[in-house]
Design a protein around this motif. Structure first.
Motif, mmCIF file in Angstrom:
data_model
loop_
_atom_site.group_PDB
_atom_site.id
_atom_site.type_symbol
_atom_site.label_atom_id
_atom_site.label_comp_id
_atom_site.label_asym_id
_atom_site.label_seq_id
_atom_site.Cartn_x
_atom_site.Cartn_y
_atom_site.Cartn_z
ATOM 1 N N UNK A 53 0.813 -1.225 0.000
ATOM 2 C CA UNK A 53 0.000 0.000 0.000
ATOM 3 C C UNK A 53 0.849 1.279 0.000
ATOM 4 N N UNK A 54 2.129 1.166 0.299
ATOM 5 C CA UNK A 54 2.986 2.366 0.329
ATOM 6 C C UNK A 54 4.022 2.346 -0.797
ATOM 7 N N UNK A 55 4.743 1.232 -0.908
ATOM 8 C CA UNK A 55 5.824 1.169 -1.912
ATOM 9 C C UNK A 55 5.389 0.471 -3.196
ATOM 10 N N UNK A 56 4.294 -0.294 -3.136
ATOM 11 C CA UNK A 56 3.877 -1.094 -4.297
ATOM 12 C C UNK A 56 4.603 -2.428 -4.348
ATOM 13 N N UNK A 57 5.501 -2.680 -3.384
ATOM 14 C CA UNK A 57 6.296 -3.914 -3.408
ATOM 15 C C UNK A 57 5.565 -5.058 -2.710
ATOM 16 N N UNK A 63 14.335 3.322 4.802
ATOM 17 C CA UNK A 63 15.167 2.636 3.805
ATOM 18 C C UNK A 63 14.324 1.914 2.768
ATOM 19 N N UNK A 64 13.128 1.435 3.153
ATOM 20 C CA UNK A 64 12.267 0.721 2.195
ATOM 21 C C UNK A 64 11.702 1.668 1.124
ATOM 22 N N UNK A 65 11.654 2.958 1.414
ATOM 23 C CA UNK A 65 11.180 3.933 0.409
ATOM 24 C C UNK A 65 12.339 4.430 -0.442
ATOM 25 N N UNK A 66 13.495 4.623 0.175
ATOM 26 C CA UNK A 66 14.608 5.231 -0.570
ATOM 27 C C UNK A 66 15.328 4.222 -1.463
ATOM 28 N N UNK A 99 5.954 11.724 4.901
ATOM 29 C CA UNK A 99 6.426 10.336 4.933
ATOM 30 C C UNK A 99 6.213 9.737 3.534
ATOM 31 N N UNK A 100 4.997 9.275 3.234
ATOM 32 C CA UNK A 100 4.748 8.611 1.953
ATOM 33 C C UNK A 100 5.003 9.527 0.746
ATOM 34 N N UNK A 101 5.080 10.838 0.943
ATOM 35 C CA UNK A 101 5.327 11.764 -0.178
ATOM 36 C C UNK A 101 6.786 11.786 -0.616
ATOM 37 N N UNK A 102 7.682 11.299 0.238
ATOM 38 C CA UNK A 102 9.106 11.381 -0.138
ATOM 39 C C UNK A 102 9.736 9.987 -0.183
ATOM 40 N N UNK A 103 10.056 9.545 -1.381
ATOM 41 C CA UNK A 103 10.806 8.308 -1.583
ATOM 42 C C UNK A 103 12.268 8.644 -1.956
ATOM 43 N N UNK A 104 12.417 9.554 -2.931
ATOM 44 C CA UNK A 104 13.726 9.768 -3.558
ATOM 45 C C UNK A 104 14.321 11.130 -3.179
ATOM 46 N N UNK A 105 15.622 11.323 -3.456
ATOM 47 C CA UNK A 105 16.218 12.653 -3.268
ATOM 48 C C UNK A 105 15.476 13.713 -4.095
ATOM 49 N N UNK A 106 14.997 13.344 -5.307
ATOM 50 C CA UNK A 106 14.256 14.326 -6.129
ATOM 51 C C UNK A 106 12.959 14.751 -5.442
ATOM 52 N N UNK A 107 12.249 13.782 -4.841
ATOM 53 C CA UNK A 107 11.027 14.125 -4.084
ATOM 54 C C UNK A 107 11.369 15.112 -2.967
ATOM 55 N N UNK A 108 12.473 14.811 -2.264
ATOM 56 C CA UNK A 108 12.855 15.653 -1.128
ATOM 57 C C UNK A 108 13.167 17.079 -1.600
ATOM 58 N N UNK A 109 13.924 17.167 -2.708
ATOM 59 C CA UNK A 109 14.275 18.492 -3.251
ATOM 60 C C UNK A 109 13.019 19.290 -3.592
#
Ligand SMILES: C[C@H](N)C(=O)N[C@H](CCC(=O)O)C(=O)O
Ligand code: MG
Length: 362
Positions: free
Chosen positions: A53-57, A268-271, A243-253
């Protein structure tokens, strides 16, 4: 130290009580364990949590990604050139962050073993002990009060209260918990995307008007709704955490450039593991934004890795690494020591696991 094999195992650990959020209810951890074998006999361990439900994994997508895509690219590579391995891991397939995290964690375990140093020291070594909160699942107020009192009795001084499921109940939940635990216990809340932006502002203002001090609110609105997140941040006094809005460094930026939140929850499971998490930490540092190190439903295997990152970095000021504390058993020897709210890093190279049951991989 060359990689000779990457093996998969199944990790099944019952939880002490069902874990309930606005997104899902879970009774046990059913994760994938990864071990990386090397020509020197050193073994690195990692873990992936299938949080669909969060990562799709899922269990099968993680297994397929590691076995069919990642492992064939990494066999034969030398741990000494970690950067080259990480570039391959990043490029071999998009998304699949939990599968990448498990492999990345095992690689960093080996990296620490290669340099004969505990990972947190190689990453910065800022402190060797951190303090976690404990999650209170979203239930009827009476049950949440019982769980909160029990957590406080076990020594936890910060509770992460799950809300966002049946918004009308959330104020009642928080009032009841605050009354039961008193003023000296810190409450942080996590809506797991359960509110609409205007609803979130209204609930949070009610919480403020009721004099219920909360430390911050995590992911009040849908993961993709960056505008909604900013709307909430601009209209409430409590700090807002993505939380769920940021997976990658690009999201964070993007989110930090827009000043859409005050805080970031890194998992770590998102990044996709430590390598990308360190980039988010650097971005957050540049913006002066404090981070929380969090976890999914994970055992000590991968939460130990998150604890090493958290301990290493000054900008990680909040810790939500309660996965091992929610588990009814600990199948591993070594790794970080989880003693109630205290997490202690050990002076053992890498992640420091001394015994990981063979049965997990058979
Ligand atoms: C376990 C941790 N305290 C936590 O609450 N993580 C959740 C997501 C966990 C999951 O659904 O597996 C979060 O911060 O949203
Ligand atoms: Mg969260």
């Amino acid at each position: 130290m060359k990689i000779t094999a990457i093996q998969l195992g199944h990790l099944s650990v019952p939880l002490k009580t069902p874990f309930k959020t606005a997104l899902r209810t879970v009774d046990s951890i059913e994760n994938i364990a990864v071990r990386i074998m090397t020509d020197t006999g050193h073994i690195g361990y990692g873990e992936a949590a299938p949080t669909a439900v969060i990562t799709g994994d899922t269990l099968s997508s993680i297994g397929g990604a590691v076995k069919n895509y990642i492992a064939p690219q990494l066999i034969g590579l030398d741990i000494e050139n970690l950067e080259a391995i990480m570039m391959k891991l990043d490029k071999v397939l998009v998304k699949n962050t939990s599968a990448k995290a498990a492999v990345d964690i095992a690689l960093y375990d080996l990296f620490g073993q290669y340099y004969k140093a505990p990972l947190y020291k190689l990453l910065g070594g800022f402190r060797k002990e951190i303090t976690t909160d404990i999650t209170i699942s979203v239930n009827m107020p009476e049950e949440m009060v019982r769980d909160s009192i029990s957590a406080v009795a076990r020594g936890y001084k910060t509770l992460k209260i799950k809300v966002g499921k049946d918004a009308r109940m959330d104020l009642k939940r928080l009032k009841a918990i605050r009354e039961a635990v008193g003023e000296n216990i810190q409450l942080r809340i996590d809506a797991n995307q359960g509110w609409k932006p205007k609803e979130a502002v209204s609930i949070l203002r009610d919480i403020e008007d009721a004099g219920l001090a909360i430390e911050f609110v995590e992911q009040p609105v849908a993961a993709h709704d960056f505008e909604g997140l900013k709307y909430v941040t601009d209209h409430v006094t409590f700090p807002v955490m993505a939380d769920e809005s940021i997976f990658s460094p690009k999201d964070a930026l993007k989110i930090l450039q827009e000043r859409a939140v005050d805080l970031i929850n890194i998992k770590l499971m998102k990044t996709g593991g430590i390598h990308q998490a360190l980039k988010i930490i650097a971005i957050a540092e540049a913006y002066g934004v404090e981070c929380m190190m969090g976890c999914m439903l994970e055992s000590k295997l991968s939460v130990t890795a998150a604890a090493h990152v958290a301990a290493a970095k000054n900008i990680v000021t909040k810790i939500d690494l309660d996965g091992p504390g929610l588990c009814s058993i600990d199948p591993f020897d070594g790794g970080a020591i989880f003693k109630g709210e205290r997490i202690l890093l050990q002076e053992i190279p890498g992640l420091g696991f001394t015994d990981v049951p063979e049965s997990i991989f058979s």
